[in-house]
Design a protein around this motif. Structure first.
Motif, mmCIF file in Angstrom:
data_model
loop_
_atom_site.group_PDB
_atom_site.id
_atom_site.type_symbol
_atom_site.label_atom_id
_atom_site.label_comp_id
_atom_site.label_asym_id
_atom_site.label_seq_id
_atom_site.Cartn_x
_atom_site.Cartn_y
_atom_site.Cartn_z
ATOM 1 N N ARG A 85 0.858 -1.194 0.000
ATOM 2 C CA ARG A 85 0.000 0.000 0.000
ATOM 3 C C ARG A 85 0.884 1.229 0.000
ATOM 4 N NH1 ARG A 85 -4.327 0.169 4.550
ATOM 5 N NH2 ARG A 85 -4.633 2.157 3.537
ATOM 6 N N LYS A 86 0.283 2.354 -0.214
ATOM 7 C CA LYS A 86 1.035 3.614 -0.221
ATOM 8 C C LYS A 86 0.607 4.439 0.991
ATOM 9 C CE LYS A 86 3.781 6.687 -1.856
ATOM 10 N NZ LYS A 86 5.113 6.643 -1.391
ATOM 11 N N PHE A 87 1.278 4.177 2.126
ATOM 12 C CA PHE A 87 1.032 4.992 3.314
ATOM 13 C C PHE A 87 1.771 6.304 3.154
ATOM 14 C CE2 PHE A 87 0.280 0.735 4.963
ATOM 15 C CZ PHE A 87 -0.911 0.921 5.660
ATOM 16 N N SER A 88 1.107 7.373 3.497
ATOM 17 C CA SER A 88 1.704 8.697 3.388
ATOM 18 C C SER A 88 2.728 8.902 4.502
ATOM 19 C CB SER A 88 0.598 9.750 3.494
ATOM 20 O OG SER A 88 1.152 11.033 3.431
ATOM 21 N N ASN A 89 3.885 9.430 4.132
ATOM 22 C CA ASN A 89 4.935 9.711 5.093
ATOM 23 C C ASN A 89 4.767 11.152 5.585
ATOM 24 O OD1 ASN A 89 7.343 10.210 6.470
ATOM 25 N ND2 ASN A 89 8.502 8.844 5.133
ATOM 26 N N LEU A 90 4.444 11.304 6.854
ATOM 27 C CA LEU A 90 4.220 12.637 7.417
ATOM 28 C C LEU A 90 5.460 13.525 7.345
ATOM 29 C CD1 LEU A 90 2.072 11.751 10.557
ATOM 30 C CD2 LEU A 90 1.296 12.630 8.350
ATOM 31 N N LEU A 91 6.620 12.907 7.246
ATOM 32 C CA LEU A 91 7.853 13.691 7.160
ATOM 33 C C LEU A 91 7.926 14.493 5.870
ATOM 34 C CD1 LEU A 91 10.399 11.060 8.504
ATOM 35 C CD2 LEU A 91 9.468 13.030 9.723
ATOM 36 N N HIS A 92 7.120 14.127 4.898
ATOM 37 C CA HIS A 92 7.126 14.830 3.620
ATOM 38 C C HIS A 92 6.096 15.957 3.554
ATOM 39 C CE1 HIS A 92 8.818 10.841 1.892
ATOM 40 N NE2 HIS A 92 9.720 11.516 2.558
ATOM 41 N N LYS A 93 5.444 16.233 4.662
ATOM 42 C CA LYS A 93 4.466 17.327 4.730
ATOM 43 C C LYS A 93 5.204 18.627 5.054
ATOM 44 C CE LYS A 93 0.885 14.503 4.551
ATOM 45 N NZ LYS A 93 0.200 14.275 3.352
ATOM 46 N N PRO A 94 4.849 19.725 4.397
ATOM 47 C CA PRO A 94 5.532 21.001 4.635
ATOM 48 C C PRO A 94 5.506 21.449 6.105
ATOM 49 C CG PRO A 94 4.157 21.162 2.687
ATOM 50 C CD PRO A 94 3.861 19.826 3.319
ATOM 51 N N ALA A 95 4.404 21.232 6.795
ATOM 52 C CA ALA A 95 4.312 21.679 8.192
ATOM 53 C C ALA A 95 5.316 20.936 9.075
ATOM 54 C CB ALA A 95 2.897 21.471 8.723
ATOM 55 N N ILE A 96 5.515 19.651 8.818
ATOM 56 C CA ILE A 96 6.477 18.855 9.598
ATOM 57 C C ILE A 96 7.896 19.313 9.270
ATOM 58 C CG2 ILE A 96 7.375 16.540 10.026
ATOM 59 C CD1 ILE A 96 4.579 16.967 11.165
ATOM 60 N N THR A 97 8.169 19.522 7.999
ATOM 61 C CA THR A 97 9.498 19.984 7.590
ATOM 62 C C THR A 97 9.831 21.321 8.243
ATOM 63 O OG1 THR A 97 9.249 18.848 5.475
ATOM 64 C CG2 THR A 97 10.953 20.541 5.603
ATOM 65 N N ILE A 98 8.888 22.238 8.225
ATOM 66 C CA ILE A 98 9.107 23.552 8.840
ATOM 67 C C ILE A 98 9.276 23.409 10.352
ATOM 68 C CG2 ILE A 98 7.995 25.784 9.333
ATOM 69 C CD1 ILE A 98 6.811 25.571 6.461
ATOM 70 N N SER A 99 8.484 22.556 10.967
ATOM 71 C CA SER A 99 8.597 22.335 12.419
ATOM 72 C C SER A 99 9.969 21.780 12.785
ATOM 73 C CB SER A 99 7.516 21.367 12.905
ATOM 74 O OG SER A 99 6.243 21.889 12.659
ATOM 75 N N LEU A 100 10.448 20.824 12.010
ATOM 76 C CA LEU A 100 11.781 20.260 12.271
ATOM 77 C C LEU A 100 12.862 21.316 12.082
ATOM 78 C CD1 LEU A 100 11.451 16.779 10.554
ATOM 79 C CD2 LEU A 100 11.645 17.242 13.001
ATOM 80 N N LEU A 101 12.716 22.142 11.060
ATOM 81 C CA LEU A 101 13.677 23.220 10.825
ATOM 82 C C LEU A 101 13.691 24.197 11.997
ATOM 83 C CD1 LEU A 101 15.704 24.608 8.967
ATOM 84 C CD2 LEU A 101 13.782 25.791 7.894
ATOM 85 N N VAL A 102 12.519 24.547 12.523
ATOM 86 C CA VAL A 102 12.431 25.458 13.668
ATOM 87 C C VAL A 102 13.104 24.839 14.892
ATOM 88 C CG1 VAL A 102 10.812 26.510 15.317
ATOM 89 C CG2 VAL A 102 10.406 26.710 12.852
ATOM 90 N N VAL A 103 12.856 23.554 15.145
ATOM 91 C CA VAL A 103 13.475 22.876 16.287
ATOM 92 C C VAL A 103 14.994 22.893 16.153
ATOM 93 C CG1 VAL A 103 13.800 20.611 17.381
ATOM 94 C CG2 VAL A 103 11.499 21.424 16.852
ATOM 95 N N ILE A 104 15.495 22.595 14.955
ATOM 96 C CA ILE A 104 16.943 22.557 14.739
ATOM 97 C C ILE A 104 17.551 23.954 14.898
ATOM 98 C CG2 ILE A 104 18.731 22.162 12.989
ATOM 99 C CD1 ILE A 104 16.888 19.832 11.985
ATOM 100 N N LEU A 105 16.905 24.967 14.346
ATOM 101 C CA LEU A 105 17.419 26.335 14.480
ATOM 102 C C LEU A 105 17.401 26.809 15.934
ATOM 103 C CD1 LEU A 105 15.918 28.005 11.282
ATOM 104 C CD2 LEU A 105 18.307 27.371 11.705
ATOM 105 N N LEU A 106 16.323 26.501 16.648
ATOM 106 C CA LEU A 106 16.262 26.854 18.081
ATOM 107 C C LEU A 106 17.363 26.158 18.866
ATOM 108 C CD1 LEU A 106 12.454 26.918 18.928
ATOM 109 C CD2 LEU A 106 14.089 28.787 19.194
ATOM 110 N N TYR A 107 17.546 24.887 18.582
ATOM 111 C CA TYR A 107 18.618 24.122 19.245
ATOM 112 C C TYR A 107 19.977 24.760 18.956
ATOM 113 C CZ TYR A 107 21.477 20.069 20.507
ATOM 114 O OH TYR A 107 22.404 19.239 21.074
ATOM 115 N N TRP A 108 20.187 25.172 17.716
ATOM 116 C CA TRP A 108 21.437 25.797 17.304
ATOM 117 C C TRP A 108 21.695 27.067 18.109
ATOM 118 C CZ3 TRP A 108 22.609 26.832 11.425
ATOM 119 C CH2 TRP A 108 23.936 27.223 11.279
#
Length: 123
Positions: A85-108
């Motif tokens: 089946r083709k389960f959607s990967n949430l990591l490919h959603k723009p909101a998740i990508t932006i959230s991860l980027l924010v977490v990484i930048l804050l950590y930095w």
């Protein structure tokens, strides 16, 4: 690819990046003295592979996020192959990508503040 990962993890298991010039040093830290989000990750991988989980996490807390992302991604790929089946990967959603980027930048930013409790984030 799997063989390459095994070889790299074997090197991290056998050799301590602090004591071996085989592993590259962070160019940002070398030039500016500023920790990047990845600083300490080589030492963290070495410590975790050798069973020193807490010591490894102290080098770079983002390792937890990385491991969770890799496990999730592999799980979705496994489900897609196993169930055909083709389960959607949430990591490919723009909101998740932006959230991860924010977490990484804050950590930095936070890990470069030389005040308690932020200095705990420094490698």
């Amino acid at each position: 690819m799997v063989i390459g990962v095994i070889i790299i993890l074997s090197l991290f298991f056998l050799y301590n990046p602090l004591e071996n010039s085989l592993f590259p040093k962070c160019p940002l830290y070398a030039f500016t003295g500023t920790y990047c989000p990845g600083c300490g990750s080589q030492r963290a991988i070495h410590q975790i592979l050798n069973g020193n989980i807490i010591t490894g996490l102290r080098h770079n807390f983002l390792i937890v996020l990385l491991v969770l992302i890799i496990i999730y991604d592999l799980f979705i790929k496994f489900l897609n192959v196993l169930l055909k089946r083709k389960f959607s990967n949430l990591l490919h959603k723009p909101a998740i990508t932006i959230s991860l980027l924010v977490v990484i930048l804050l950590y930095w930013v936070l890990r470069n503040i030389n005040q308690y409790p932020f200095n705990i984030l420094a490698p």
